[in-house]
Scaffold this active site. Structure first.
Site, PDB file in Angstrom:
ATOM      1  N   THR A 171      19.724  89.147  -5.289  1.00 36.70           N
ATOM      2  CA  THR A 171      19.074  87.851  -5.511  1.00 36.70           C
ATOM      3  C   THR A 171      17.615  88.118  -5.828  1.00 36.70           C
ATOM      4  OG1 THR A 171      20.464  86.372  -4.239  1.00 36.70           O
ATOM      5  CG2 THR A 171      18.147  85.955  -4.098  1.00 36.70           C
ATOM      6  N   ARG A 199      30.031  76.364  -2.545  1.00 38.60           N
ATOM      7  CA  ARG A 199      29.162  76.860  -1.460  1.00 38.60           C
ATOM      8  C   ARG A 199      27.707  76.867  -1.928  1.00 38.60           C
ATOM      9  NH1 ARG A 199      25.446  81.491  -1.138  1.00 38.60           N
ATOM     10  NH2 ARG A 199      25.441  82.255   0.991  1.00 38.60           N
ATOM     11  N   GLY A 201      23.857  78.189  -0.812  1.00 36.28           N
ATOM     12  CA  GLY A 201      23.183  79.105   0.107  1.00 36.28           C
ATOM     13  C   GLY A 201      21.759  78.673   0.414  1.00 36.28           C
ATOM     14  N   GLY A 222      19.328  87.693   1.260  1.00 37.85           N
ATOM     15  CA  GLY A 222      20.298  88.201   2.226  1.00 37.85           C
ATOM     16  C   GLY A 222      21.436  87.212   2.361  1.00 37.85           C
TER      17      GLY A 222
HETATM   18  N1  ASP Z   1      20.564  84.638  -0.232  1.00 35.63           N
HETATM   19  C1  ASP Z   1      21.565  84.613  -1.283  1.00 35.63           C
HETATM   20  C2  ASP Z   1      22.650  83.642  -0.897  1.00 35.63           C
HETATM   21  O1  ASP Z   1      23.189  83.751   0.180  1.00 35.63           O
HETATM   22  C3  ASP Z   1      22.145  85.952  -1.578  1.00 35.63           C
HETATM   23  C4  ASP Z   1      21.195  87.118  -1.691  1.00 35.63           C
HETATM   24  O2  ASP Z   1      20.039  87.028  -1.278  1.00 35.63           O
HETATM   25  O3  ASP Z   1      21.600  88.165  -2.215  1.00 35.63           O
HETATM   26  O4  ASP Z   1      22.984  82.796  -1.685  1.00 35.63           O
END
Ligand code: ASP
Length: 305
Positions: A171, A199, A201, A222
């Site tokens: 990300t 979903r 995030g 994360g």
């Molecule tokens: N934080 C992002 C999510 O859960 C994923 C990531 O940071 O890689 O959508």
């Protein structure tokens, strides 16, 4: 005062890292973002332009490099926040725009809402004439097919547990402070691979994936569910407002987060309105970099060779 911009390419295992491409992409984002940040520019312009470069890289989990959900489709979240005005804009589960961070900025600039989700957000992107997303990359589709063949599917797949197993990451996000001491944050993601369709995030939620006020700006990366539970960026920014340096705030917010959610779950980058900055993560790696208007550039957080 000097302007500073930080970018990151995601907290995760980074098992298969093409070091040169990651470093070149981070440097490109930093240099492009700095141009938008200095002169007549602003912290919010710098953070958005840098994030846009990362979305366009194709090698990170955002924009044209976004991962796919259980049904094999791309859906993305993004958010921006201007610490000076206190305004935020975000989009959730969008499929149309190539650059969701630009759509999040438009939500902030053109509406009095904060978060617009799904097909109405896609319609807005279309009406604004934003560039269209080309669909999942061949590389992402290949990974998706491999996972499906290995049996990582089914209607109730636990993408949080799966993300820990398969490795999260990639990300993107940026934080900036401009010459007037205004800070801003921008973040963009394809989410986690094989997530349940629909979903959303942390990257669409102020205080979770991104936050900025007059004291500091932070973006997180994360496992989104854990970042929402700990309100990671709000926690980091509050620590700066209480008087800690940006680097101590980054470290302490991740330590607190780890005590709630465990290791291998998150990373954060933080910049304060006085130009101080820092990053911290509890994963194997989180490639990140900084650039300053007085000519300093550094890249850090790569996995050990
Ligand atoms: N934080 C992002 C999510 O859960 C994923 C990531 O940071 O890689 O959508």
């Amino acid at each position: 005062m000097r302007s500073v911009l930080l970018v990151h390419a995601g907290a995760g295992t980074w098992k298969y890292l093409d070091r040169e491409s990651i470093i070149a992409t981070l440097e490109n984002a930093l240099e492009t973002g700095l141009r938008a940040l200095t002169g007549e520019g602003s912290a919010i312009a710098g953070a958005v332009e840098a994030t846009k470069v990362l979305e366009d890289s194709g090698i990170l989990n955002a924009g044209i490099g976004s991962v796919v959900d259980l049904s094999g489709h791309v859906s993305m979240d993004a958010g921006v926040m201007d610490g000076y005005t206190g305004r935020a804009g975000a989009v959730a589960s969008v499929t149309y725009p190539r650059n969701p961070v630009v759509l999040a900025l438009k939500v902030m600039e053109l509406t009095d809402h904060i978060l617009i989700a799904g097909s109405p957000a896609d319609d807005l992107a279309r009406r604004l004439g934003l560039e269209k997303h080309p669909g999942p990359s061949q590389k992402v589709l290949k990974r998706y097919k491999e996972y499906i063949m290995k049996g990582y599917s089914g209607p109730y797949v636990k993408s949080y547990e799966l993300a820990k197993k398969l490795g999260i990451g990639d990300t993107v996000g940026a934080v900036a402070v401009d010459s007037k001491g205004r800070v801003a944050a921008a973040v963009s993601t394809g989410g986690v691979m094989l997530k349940f369709p629909g979903r959303v995030g942390d990257s669409a939620i102020p205080g979770a994936g991104f936050y900025a006020n007059r004291a500091a700006a932070a973006v997180a990366t994360g496992i989104g569910e854990t970042i929402i539970e700990s309100f990671l960026t709000l926690s980091a920014v509050n620590l700066v407002a209480e008087g800690l340096s940006a680097s101590t705030a980054a470290k302490m917010s991740i330590m607190k987060h780890t005590s709630i959610s465990g290791p291998d779950t998150a990373g954060v980058i933080v910049v304060s309105s006085d130009g101080d900055f820092g990053a911290f993560f509890n994963t194997n790696a989180m490639p990140w970099g900084y650039i300053t208007s007085d000519g300093k550039l550094g890249i850090s957080g790569l996995p050990k060779k």
